[in-house]
Design a protein around this motif. Structure first.
Motif, PDB file in Angstrom:
ATOM      1  N   GLU A   1       2.658  14.544  -2.458  1.00  0.00           N
ATOM      2  CA  GLU A   1       3.311  13.935  -3.634  1.00  0.00           C
ATOM      3  C   GLU A   1       4.264  14.920  -4.293  1.00  0.00           C
ATOM      4  O   GLU A   1       5.289  14.554  -4.829  1.00  0.00           O
TER       5      GLU A   1
ATOM      6  N   GLU B   1       0.844  -1.203   0.000  1.00  0.00           N
ATOM      7  CA  GLU B   1       0.000   0.000   0.000  1.00  0.00           C
ATOM      8  C   GLU B   1       0.884   1.260   0.000  1.00  0.00           C
ATOM      9  O   GLU B   1       0.647   2.214  -0.737  1.00  0.00           O
TER      10      GLU B   1
ATOM     11  N   ASN C   1      -1.384   7.437   5.317  1.00  0.00           N
ATOM     12  CA  ASN C   1      -2.593   6.740   5.772  1.00  0.00           C
ATOM     13  C   ASN C   1      -2.455   6.221   7.194  1.00  0.00           C
ATOM     14  O   ASN C   1      -3.446   5.839   7.806  1.00  0.00           O
TER      15      ASN C   1
ATOM     16  N   SER D   1       2.366   1.827  -3.328  1.00  0.00           N
ATOM     17  CA  SER D   1       1.383   2.335  -4.308  1.00  0.00           C
ATOM     18  C   SER D   1       1.268   3.857  -4.202  1.00  0.00           C
ATOM     19  O   SER D   1       1.001   4.540  -5.174  1.00  0.00           O
ATOM     20  N   LYS D   2       1.519   4.393  -3.011  1.00  0.00           N
ATOM     21  CA  LYS D   2       1.449   5.853  -2.834  1.00  0.00           C
ATOM     22  C   LYS D   2       2.695   6.537  -3.401  1.00  0.00           C
ATOM     23  O   LYS D   2       2.772   7.759  -3.452  1.00  0.00           O
TER      24      LYS D   2
ATOM     25  N   PRO E   1       4.063  10.642   1.282  1.00  0.00           N
ATOM     26  CA  PRO E   1       2.781  10.009   0.908  1.00  0.00           C
ATOM     27  C   PRO E   1       2.720   8.524   1.271  1.00  0.00           C
ATOM     28  O   PRO E   1       1.642   8.004   1.543  1.00  0.00           O
TER      29      PRO E   1
ATOM     30  N   ALA F   1      -2.655  14.537   0.690  1.00  0.00           N
ATOM     31  CA  ALA F   1      -1.880  13.549  -0.075  1.00  0.00           C
ATOM     32  C   ALA F   1      -1.365  14.142  -1.389  1.00  0.00           C
ATOM     33  O   ALA F   1      -0.238  13.889  -1.805  1.00  0.00           O
TER      34      ALA F   1
END
Ligand code: F6R
Length: 608
Positions: free
Chosen positions: A244, A19, A198, A22-23, A194, A240
């Motif tokens: 980035e 996860e 989460n 993926s960010k 990023p 987010a």
């Protein structure tokens, strides 16, 4: 750009790592992998291609461990492949490592480790790290890791785990970013915010040569003498999207600000004071170089503009005739090519169709082709005889900035390499340029202090419809790039002119308030350029001058001036383009343009 994520906590590490990776996808990558400590062994899964490939590889496995490291790779040493993907391990598979950056002395280390009985599987610079740690490992991972990093030169952010120390994640950084995420009974490392947003907004920002040790007792940050360093927690408030972009409004601005690092990385291991230029992937021999009597530089767009700078650099240093050509024109003009021709192609993407076609034509006619590209394993890299990579990291904004600057840096490197082999410059002249090159990264960074001023000038020009960029010699070459930047992202019509040529026609277009950007960084052409600027300012042009510090007489003929730090004139393009990039960016922003994705443009142009 490579991405790192590491995790120690209560949850399934594999899910958190994937996860997190993926960010980081927005940064660009060509392969991905994770290593998780599971049931007393390190389970490594890695493969070329998208993260989805890795996910499907691990989908029918039950990797339950809660300690692991993950990586998305942007190839620099060795093509994108399963085996070159990270994590890399020692031969026993008991130590696993992920790494961002470039290990400059990996060839020497690799040879030494081979002589000590180590076997290598990949072509990467990274693989020396787990073997080095293995060499020093004596039951204390931190100790072995510190000893290993003392052997490394270059830039790195490294995460490491070891089967024999099952509740420990260690990491270090030097010249490559790394953060530590502080969660509730869980901790993270990551190359960028990023990846962990989460899970936590509380982070430590590691400084160079700081080690982090994450274990069941929490997080400790140490220096290389194992002394603890106390740090303040940084609380992230970015969403987010802006995380980035590293807090910048656009990727283009982020990439402009990444240029000092891109320049440093591209020089790393290739230019060292007191040593000959080192080019790992260039195999052209001295005899072959002696036989070259003509050089073509072929490229498109911004890369072509870098090639125009390259013509001057090469002609001044290797004393051969050099022609720079637009790739789409080159093969239709029946160029004279034979075995004594060296063709240098420049391409950020390595996929530009016209540039590729030019390579094929050159090879059909027995020329030697040297490609300068930013993408390892790209079509252009594969088809050329020799490749030299720009280590700019992936460029996400469509408008090229850091790729342009690193293409020019690479051209200096090639020029010095040939000059050393052929003896076309004295040692003193070569050393002066090497010293200048090594100072460029810091000098670019000082130009950013003018950003507010440049922004204000840009905003005052936002409603103009036409602009002119002027310069002589190398300044004219950079003017071409400034002009292209302005038109492609702000949609203002702009033209670059050789300053002395304007009066042969185009000066008719100058009227009250016409914006002119005049570059006057070249010592020997300064007075002449100032006279040309006077020709437009007396006709009402509003002039922004770009000059070297100390050349303040330019203030008599311009409305505003931005000074670049003093540097040998041959190196000035790397500095003078920076204010032009910022100027174009801020005009486009003031006009509300879609800066990272300008209309009608694509990042890789694969049609002729
Ligand atoms: C402009 C720009 C383009 C490219 C050109 C060649 O900012 O990026 O002009 O320079 O399309 O692309 P590459 O370098 O990928 O061959």
């Amino acid at each position: 750009m490579c991405g790192i994520v590491g995790y120690l906590g209560r949850n399934k590490a594999s899910e958190i790592l994937v996860e997190g990776l993926s960010k980081l996808e927005y940064r660009g990558y060509d392969s991905a992998g994770i290593a998780v400590l599971d049931e007393g062994k390190i389970d490594v899964n890695k493969c070329k291609g998208r993260l989805a490939n890795l996910e499907s590889k691990i989908s029918n496995k039950t990797v339950k461990g809660s300690l692991g490291i993950g990586h998305t790779r942007w190839a620099t040493h060795g093509e994108p492949s399963d085996v070159n993907s990270h994590p890399h391990t020692n031969e026993a598979g008991t130590i696993a490592v992920v790494h961002n950056g470039i290990i400059e002395n990996y060839i020497e280390l690799r040879e030494w480790l081979i002589s000590e009985g180590y076997n290598f599987k990949s072509q990467t610079d990274t693989e020396v790290i787990p073997h080095l740690v293995d060499y020093y490992y004596n039951g204390d991972l931190l100790d072995a890791f510190i000893k290993a990093t003392k052997k490394l030169s270059g830039s790195y952010a490294i995460g490491i785990i070891c089967k024999d120390e099952p509740n420990k994640l260690i990491a270090v950084r030097k010249d490559s970013p790394l953060i530590v995420g502080v969660g509730e009974e869980e901790s993270f490392i990551a190359s960028d915010i990023p990846a962990i947003l989460n899970h936590t907004r509380d982070i430590y920002l590691l400084e160079d040569n700081e080690f982090v040790i994450i274990d069941n007792n929490g997080i400790k940050i140490l220096n290389s003498d194992k002394e603890e360093i106390k740090k303040e927690i940084f609380h992230v408030t970015w969403d987010a999207n802006s995380a980035e972009k590293g807090g910048y409004d656009h990727f283009m601005l982020k990439e402009i600000h990444e240029q000092p690092k891109a320049v440093k990385d591209t020089l790393a291991g290739r230019i060292t004071l007191g040593e000959k230029v080192k080019l790992d992937d260039v195999k052209i021999s001295k005899e072959e170089l002696e036989s070259i009597n003509r050089v073509y530089i072929v490229a498109c767009g911004t890369a072509y503009n870098a090639g125009v700078v390259g013509k001057s650099i090469l002609e001044k240093t290797i004393k051969l005739p050099v022609e720079t050509d637009i790739a789409s024109e080159f093969r239709y003009r029946e160029p004279i090519i034979d075995k004594n021709t060296l063709m240098i192609v420049l391409s950020q993407s390595g996929e530009t169709a016209d540039t590729l076609a030019a390579i094929r034509l050159a090879k059909e006619n027995n020329a030697r082709v040297l490609a300068i590209t930013n993408v390892v394993g790209s079509s252009i890299a594969r088809e050329a005889d020799d490749v030299l990579y720009t280590w700019a990291g992936p460029e996400i904004a469509v408008a090229s900035t850091k790729a342009y600057v690193t293409q020019i840096i690479t051209l200096y490197i090639v020029a010095l390499y040939i000059a050393e082999m052929k003896g076309t410059m004295t040692e003193e002249e070569i050393n002066e340029i090497k010293e200048g090159l090594l100072g460029l990264s810091d000098k670019i960074a000082t130009i950013f202090k003018y950003e507010d001023e440049i922004k204000a000038i840009a905003e005052s020009n936002k409603d103009k419809e036409d602009m002119y960029y002027l310069g002589r010699g190398l300044d004219y070459a950079v003017a071409m790039e400034g002009s292209l930047k302005t038109k492609e992202i702000s949609y203002i019509h702009s033209e670059a002119y050789a300053a002395g040529e304007l009066k042969h026609g185009t000066i008719a277009l100058i009227e009250e308030g016409t914006p002119v950007i005049a570059l006057a960084t070249q010592e020997n052409l300064f007075e002449k350029t100032v006279s040309n600027v006077r020709e437009v300012s007396t006709r009402g042009a509003k002039v922004l001058g770009i000059a070297m510090e100390g050349h303040d007489t330019i203030e008599k003929v311009v409305d505003n001036v931005i000074y670049i730090p003093r540097v040998s004139p041959i190196l000035a393009p790397v500095l003078s383009v920076v204010p032009l990039q910022l100027f174009s960016y801020h005009i486009a922003k003031a006009r509300g343009c879609d800066i990272d994705k300008p209309r009608n443009l694509a990042k890789a142009v694969t049609v002729e």
